[in-house]
Design an enzyme around this catalytic site. Structure first.
Site, PDB file in Angstrom:
ATOM      1  N   HIS A 173       0.830  -1.206   0.000  1.00  0.00           N
ATOM      2  CA  HIS A 173       0.000   0.000   0.000  1.00  0.00           C
ATOM      3  C   HIS A 173       0.864   1.255   0.000  1.00  0.00           C
ATOM      4  CE1 HIS A 173      -3.820  -2.219   1.161  1.00  0.00           C
ATOM      5  NE2 HIS A 173      -2.876  -3.128   1.347  1.00  0.00           N
ATOM      6  N   ASP A 233      -5.591   5.677   1.591  1.00  0.00           N
ATOM      7  CA  ASP A 233      -5.865   4.251   1.445  1.00  0.00           C
ATOM      8  C   ASP A 233      -7.228   3.977   2.060  1.00  0.00           C
ATOM      9  OD1 ASP A 233      -5.847   1.320   2.365  1.00  0.00           O
ATOM     10  OD2 ASP A 233      -4.011   1.418   1.187  1.00  0.00           O
TER      11      ASP A 233
END
Length: 492
Positions: free
Chosen positions: A17, A122
């Site tokens: 991520h 995210d």
């Protein structure tokens, strides 16, 4: 484009991520937009070399360090990334610790100059939605998944077709342009949470993430229009046009050092040996095997993989990941004398592998991958054929995109999701050594059509990020959208 914009980027502290969001920060800042990336001290050590090189080059990137209280939440000191967890059963502790970053960010928000124009977060960092609401700026989600996956997820949430099925009953994913058949056992945790209290608890978390995500101002995707045209168009329709495909991010890294240090600043003699070994191999002759930063094969399954590679007689690079079973794997490697038997033909890499460097090397012809989206699009961008071995999350969706839609890979034969938290499945074997060996031979010796398709998609990926390419245009449209929103708010 504008000196009064500041995009606040908040990644989930996990390699799969963080890496693409660091790439994204560089990409946006190249358009003369200030970017502030939120990160913790341990991750600054890990990724700071790439960020500081970008800053030194003149890009308007700032690093905002926030303290991560690992020990206060029952985590080892310095455990500030999900791949550092000694056990995935500590995931809740990690996310609870992450929530403390919200107050820290809010306390310094008004000191950030220029004032943030939007938050790109995210989707797993849900608290950023509250920060965006509090300071009245757009909350843009970065999901780290493909539009194919996004659309398949949306359609399953609407149809609920999976709820009527047994685990291994085949069904066609609803509402897709192509006929894609799966089983419930291959679906992500949102639809296939596993058994027991742990599975139920995680299902609630995933449903909360999904619910929060639906309120986002828009979505940024690390993909490009030529890769999944029909799925991007349909997902854009569902999201009223606020979907921006601005990838592939890995193509941004032209500097060899940036490619090598995307996941770790530490380059050692093993890295030098690896490159020299690749230099000595024939073009398109090597298979690179890496199942991601989180996927941890059981020792029996790792043995099947290793012996399948050996039986193929094809040169290979194998990244060894074992998690809390690492000692068992290393014990087998030593007792079986595996490395001695494959010496010269096979190289084992412990720890972080410079994946983009490896994939872009002329000697690499195929990639055996877990089909995490980062690895998938990196493989597509490098123009290598793929052997797909999905493990969990969206990875079976990505396999279908690569194999059935794009046509640049073959399946090794994984049957079901292996949930990260299910660390008791210690002896499970889904893929036999014969499956591994046969797939490798199929791709490396017979897969001309697959290789041609892979090379074509590489060209499309390169064009997408060039001036006037689809992703370059989408990036500018995204920035213009936030600029227009910001100017309206200032005028109100």
């Amino acid at each position: 484009m504008s000196s009064n914009l500041n995009f606040l980027i908040v990644p989930l502290m996990c390699p799969g991520h963080l890496i693409p969001m660091i790439d994204m920060a560089k990409l946006i800042s190249q358009q003369s937009v200030a970017v502030t990336i939120v990160i913790t001290p341990r991750n600054v050590e890990r990724y700071g070399s790439v960020l500081n090189r970008a800053i030194s080059s003149g890009l308007p990137i700032r690093i905002l360090q926030l303290k991560f209280p690992a020990s206060e939440y029952g985590l080892p000191d310095g455990c500030e990334s999900i791949d550092d967890l000694p056990s995935f059963n500590l995931s809740k502790n990690f996310f609870d610790a992450s929530y403390t970053l919200q107050k820290q960010l809010e306390d310094v928000f008004n000191e950030l100059k220029p004032r943030p124009s939007c938050i790109i977060s995210d989707k797993h960092v849900m608290w950023t939605s509250d920060v965006a609401k509090k300071f009245q700026i757009p909350w843009v989600v970065f999901d780290g998944m493909s539009c194919f996956t996004q659309l398949a997820t949306h359609n399953l949430c609407v149809s609920k077709i999976h709820e009527k099925l047994t685990d291994f009953e085949p069904f066609d994913l609803p509402g897709l342009h192509d006929k894609i058949t799966m089983t419930k056992s291959q679906l992500p945790g949102l639809f296939n949470p596993g058994n027991g209290d742990r599975g139920k608890e995680l299902k609630k978390v995933r449903e909360k993430i999904r619910e929060t995500e639906l309120g986002a101002y828009g979505t940024i995707i690390n993909s490009f229009e030529e890769l999944e045209t029909n799925y991007i168009n349909e997902f854009k329709r569902i999201k009223q046009g606020r979907v921006w495909c601005i990838g592939p991010f890995s193509q941004l890294n032209k500097n060899d050092l940036d490619k090598a240090q995307r996941g770790s600043k530490d380059l050692n003699n093993e890295h030098d040996y690896l490159i020299k070994w690749l230099d000595s191999q024939r073009e398109n002759s090597v298979i690179y095997v890496c199942l991601g930063s989180l996927a941890r094969l059981t020792p029996p399954q790792f043995i099947e993989l290793a012996l399948g590679l050996e039986a193929s007689k094809i040169p290979f690079i194998l990244v060894v990941k074992g998690g809390n079973k690492k000692e068992e794997i290393e014990k087998w490697l030593a007792e079986d004398r595996f490395e001695s038997r494959v010496k010269g033909r096979g190289v084992l890499v412990r720890g972080w592998a410079p994946q983009v460097v490896i994939l872009s090397h002329r000697a690499v012809g195929a990639f055996l991958t877990h089909c995490g989206w980062n690895s998938t699009i990196e493989g597509v961008s490098a123009g290598v054929a793929m052997i797909t071995w999905p493990q969990f999350a969206d990875q079976f969706f990505n396999q279908r995109l690569v194999v059935q839609v794009v046509g640049s890979g073959v399946e090794v034969g994984a049957k079901k999701v292996l949930h990260l938290e299910d660390e008791d499945a210690a002896n499970e074997i889904q893929v036999k050594r014969e499956d591994v060996c046969n797939c490798i031979k199929k791709v490396m010796k017979e897969g001309n059509e697959i290789r041609e398709r892979s090379k074509y998609m590489k060209k499309m990926a390169e064009k997408a990020i060039e001036d006037g390419g689809s992703s370059h245009v989408n990036l500018r449209l995204f920035i213009e959208d936030i600029m227009l929103h910001t100017n309206k708010c200032l005028a109100a």
